[in-house]
Design a protein around this motif. Sequence first.
Motif, PDB file in Angstrom:
ATOM      1  N   ASP A 268       1.835 -28.454 -22.816  1.00 33.55           N
ATOM      2  CA  ASP A 268       2.070 -27.475 -23.885  1.00 33.55           C
ATOM      3  C   ASP A 268       3.546 -27.131 -24.020  1.00 33.55           C
ATOM      4  OD1 ASP A 268      -0.613 -27.427 -24.385  1.00 33.55           O
ATOM      5  OD2 ASP A 268      -0.970 -25.398 -23.622  1.00 33.55           O
ATOM      6  N   TRP A 269       4.278 -27.196 -22.913  1.00 30.94           N
ATOM      7  CA  TRP A 269       5.699 -26.833 -22.949  1.00 30.94           C
ATOM      8  C   TRP A 269       6.599 -27.988 -23.421  1.00 30.94           C
ATOM      9  CZ3 TRP A 269       2.600 -23.457 -20.536  1.00 30.94           C
ATOM     10  CH2 TRP A 269       2.965 -22.122 -20.535  1.00 30.94           C
ATOM     11  N   LEU A 270       6.043 -29.167 -23.601  1.00 28.54           N
ATOM     12  CA  LEU A 270       6.840 -30.292 -24.110  1.00 28.54           C
ATOM     13  C   LEU A 270       6.841 -30.253 -25.635  1.00 28.54           C
ATOM     14  CD1 LEU A 270       5.642 -33.110 -21.680  1.00 28.54           C
ATOM     15  CD2 LEU A 270       7.848 -31.913 -21.662  1.00 28.54           C
ATOM     16  N   ASP A 271       7.321 -29.150 -26.156  1.00 26.82           N
ATOM     17  CA  ASP A 271       7.278 -28.864 -27.587  1.00 26.82           C
ATOM     18  C   ASP A 271       8.473 -27.977 -27.927  1.00 26.82           C
ATOM     19  OD1 ASP A 271       6.346 -26.843 -29.878  1.00 26.82           O
ATOM     20  OD2 ASP A 271       5.151 -28.685 -30.086  1.00 26.82           O
ATOM     21  N   PRO A 272       9.078 -28.148 -29.105  1.00 25.77           N
ATOM     22  CA  PRO A 272      10.254 -27.335 -29.443  1.00 25.77           C
ATOM     23  C   PRO A 272      10.011 -25.831 -29.432  1.00 25.77           C
ATOM     24  CG  PRO A 272      10.018 -29.167 -30.982  1.00 25.77           C
ATOM     25  CD  PRO A 272       8.781 -29.158 -30.132  1.00 25.77           C
ATOM     26  N   HIS A 273       8.758 -25.402 -29.588  1.00 26.61           N
ATOM     27  CA  HIS A 273       8.453 -23.973 -29.574  1.00 26.61           C
ATOM     28  C   HIS A 273       8.548 -23.383 -28.173  1.00 26.61           C
ATOM     29  CE1 HIS A 273       7.304 -23.974 -33.769  1.00 26.61           C
ATOM     30  NE2 HIS A 273       6.473 -24.977 -33.547  1.00 26.61           N
ATOM     31  N   LEU A 274       8.550 -24.253 -27.135  1.00 26.15           N
ATOM     32  CA  LEU A 274       8.540 -23.745 -25.769  1.00 26.15           C
ATOM     33  C   LEU A 274       9.557 -24.405 -24.843  1.00 26.15           C
ATOM     34  CD1 LEU A 274       4.682 -23.387 -25.203  1.00 26.15           C
ATOM     35  CD2 LEU A 274       6.352 -21.528 -25.360  1.00 26.15           C
ATOM     36  N   PHE A 275      10.274 -25.402 -25.329  1.00 25.87           N
ATOM     37  CA  PHE A 275      11.299 -26.025 -24.486  1.00 25.87           C
ATOM     38  C   PHE A 275      12.430 -26.559 -25.352  1.00 25.87           C
ATOM     39  CE2 PHE A 275      13.289 -29.560 -22.201  1.00 25.87           C
ATOM     40  CZ  PHE A 275      13.617 -28.925 -21.020  1.00 25.87           C
ATOM     41  N   ARG A 276      13.656 -26.303 -24.932  1.00 24.39           N
ATOM     42  CA  ARG A 276      14.843 -26.818 -25.611  1.00 24.39           C
ATOM     43  C   ARG A 276      15.893 -27.221 -24.581  1.00 24.39           C
ATOM     44  NH1 ARG A 276      15.281 -24.205 -30.684  1.00 24.39           N
ATOM     45  NH2 ARG A 276      13.196 -24.073 -31.574  1.00 24.39           N
ATOM     46  N   PHE A 277      16.678 -28.218 -24.929  1.00 25.49           N
ATOM     47  CA  PHE A 277      17.910 -28.516 -24.210  1.00 25.49           C
ATOM     48  C   PHE A 277      19.070 -27.901 -24.985  1.00 25.49           C
ATOM     49  CE2 PHE A 277      15.377 -32.341 -23.021  1.00 25.49           C
ATOM     50  CZ  PHE A 277      15.494 -32.270 -21.641  1.00 25.49           C
ATOM     51  N   GLY A 278      19.929 -27.158 -24.307  1.00 26.26           N
ATOM     52  CA  GLY A 278      21.178 -26.727 -24.931  1.00 26.26           C
ATOM     53  C   GLY A 278      22.229 -27.777 -24.625  1.00 26.26           C
ATOM     54  N   ALA A 279      22.618 -28.556 -25.636  1.00 25.20           N
ATOM     55  CA  ALA A 279      23.483 -29.707 -25.357  1.00 25.20           C
ATOM     56  C   ALA A 279      24.290 -30.101 -26.582  1.00 25.20           C
ATOM     57  CB  ALA A 279      22.642 -30.892 -24.896  1.00 25.20           C
ATOM     58  N   SER A 280      25.374 -30.819 -26.337  1.00 28.37           N
ATOM     59  CA  SER A 280      26.176 -31.378 -27.425  1.00 28.37           C
ATOM     60  C   SER A 280      26.313 -32.887 -27.280  1.00 28.37           C
ATOM     61  CB  SER A 280      27.562 -30.712 -27.464  1.00 28.37           C
ATOM     62  OG  SER A 280      28.184 -30.775 -26.190  1.00 28.37           O
ATOM     63  N   SER A 281      26.648 -33.363 -26.081  1.00 31.76           N
ATOM     64  CA  SER A 281      26.870 -34.799 -25.896  1.00 31.76           C
ATOM     65  C   SER A 281      25.615 -35.562 -25.486  1.00 31.76           C
ATOM     66  CB  SER A 281      27.965 -35.029 -24.849  1.00 31.76           C
ATOM     67  OG  SER A 281      27.635 -34.404 -23.623  1.00 31.76           O
ATOM     68  N   LEU A 282      24.542 -34.863 -25.126  1.00 30.98           N
ATOM     69  CA  LEU A 282      23.315 -35.521 -24.672  1.00 30.98           C
ATOM     70  C   LEU A 282      22.764 -36.470 -25.727  1.00 30.98           C
ATOM     71  CD1 LEU A 282      20.881 -35.910 -22.768  1.00 30.98           C
ATOM     72  CD2 LEU A 282      19.904 -33.815 -23.752  1.00 30.98           C
ATOM     73  N   LEU A 283      22.768 -36.048 -26.978  1.00 31.38           N
ATOM     74  CA  LEU A 283      22.188 -36.866 -28.040  1.00 31.38           C
ATOM     75  C   LEU A 283      22.874 -38.225 -28.134  1.00 31.38           C
ATOM     76  CD1 LEU A 283      20.325 -37.349 -30.422  1.00 31.38           C
ATOM     77  CD2 LEU A 283      21.893 -36.007 -31.851  1.00 31.38           C
ATOM     78  N   GLY A 284      24.188 -38.256 -27.986  1.00 29.69           N
ATOM     79  CA  GLY A 284      24.912 -39.517 -28.064  1.00 29.69           C
ATOM     80  C   GLY A 284      24.480 -40.498 -26.993  1.00 29.69           C
ATOM     81  N   ASP A 285      24.278 -40.013 -25.769  1.00 25.20           N
ATOM     82  CA  ASP A 285      23.856 -40.917 -24.697  1.00 25.20           C
ATOM     83  C   ASP A 285      22.422 -41.388 -24.907  1.00 25.20           C
ATOM     84  OD1 ASP A 285      24.686 -42.169 -22.131  1.00 25.20           O
ATOM     85  OD2 ASP A 285      22.960 -41.073 -21.353  1.00 25.20           O
ATOM     86  N   ILE A 286      21.561 -40.513 -25.400  1.00 22.96           N
ATOM     87  CA  ILE A 286      20.187 -40.934 -25.687  1.00 22.96           C
ATOM     88  C   ILE A 286      20.186 -42.030 -26.749  1.00 22.96           C
ATOM     89  CG2 ILE A 286      18.015 -40.211 -26.758  1.00 22.96           C
ATOM     90  CD1 ILE A 286      18.297 -37.542 -25.340  1.00 22.96           C
TER      91      ILE A 286
END
Length: 307
Positions: A268-286
């Motif tokens: 249930d927590w693997l959802d934007p309503h209950l879990f977020r990463f605060g990040a800027s450069s993470l998206l680029g590496d993904i």
Amino acid sequence: MPLDMDWVRAVQVNTSAVERRAGTIGARRSVKKDYQAAWLLKAITLIDLTTLAGDDTENRVRRLCAKAKHPVRADLLEALGVDGITTGAICVYHDMVETAVDALKGTGIPVAAVSTGFPAGLSPFHLRVAEIGESVKVGAEEIDIVISRRHVLEGNWQALYDEMRTFRDACGDAHVKAILATGELGTLRNVARASLVCMMAGADFIKTSTGKESVNATLPVSLVMMRAIRDYYDRSGVKVGYKPAGGISKAKDALTYLALVKEELGNDWLDPHLFRFGASSLLGDIERQLEHHVTGHYSAGYRHAMG
């Protein structure tokens, strides 16, 4: 809910056990090939894409919003058989909220504003409360507030509860994320107790850090905060979200955090309503890892710029 001091005082943390558990999660849990790509795509939808720099400009924020709407190159998504994913939110200072709201109009991507004297939280209290109202007024749907660390360090839990309750009321319909600045709280027990008090006072999310401290999100701190969330849910029936922030810049780190969330809190927590990463450069590496999955080659980081 009212402040339950018996519950708060009863909270203890076995630091050595926490460190052992946190040390095993990255070593025991790994996903490969198509499964890894699927988890990384999930991670993208959980990112609060963030810019909190003194030299932020409206054009930079608009470029970041464009990246939030289209976080992965179209050819990679087509090869993966995926369409229409976005990041979870955009996170900016108050001055950039209107720009972000305009750039994201019609997308459903919320704008989060850092508030209450971010990052130190040491401005006059009435100004911190007023800052929340100003951000909500111009369209922020989420407010990331910072608590007064001194209340935790002095064990003044009533003061922390009253402060958090006031911030919660000022947010109105906007979701409020309570930033604990865990690297400045001294002990894991303080982290656990502060987490609990903020949840009692109405926090929709508890968040590790501002990203400006010398120590930001760590696995031991995350484990303690997730256990506090689980305990609060077990007793109250209320699900509170979790947001690690600061220092999470690699795709493999995102996978480790997702595995920890799945094991400690559940799907249930693997959802934007209950879990977020605060990040800027993470998206680029993904995005680089996804390109490697599709093509078998790693590309240079500049080919996956944030804007």
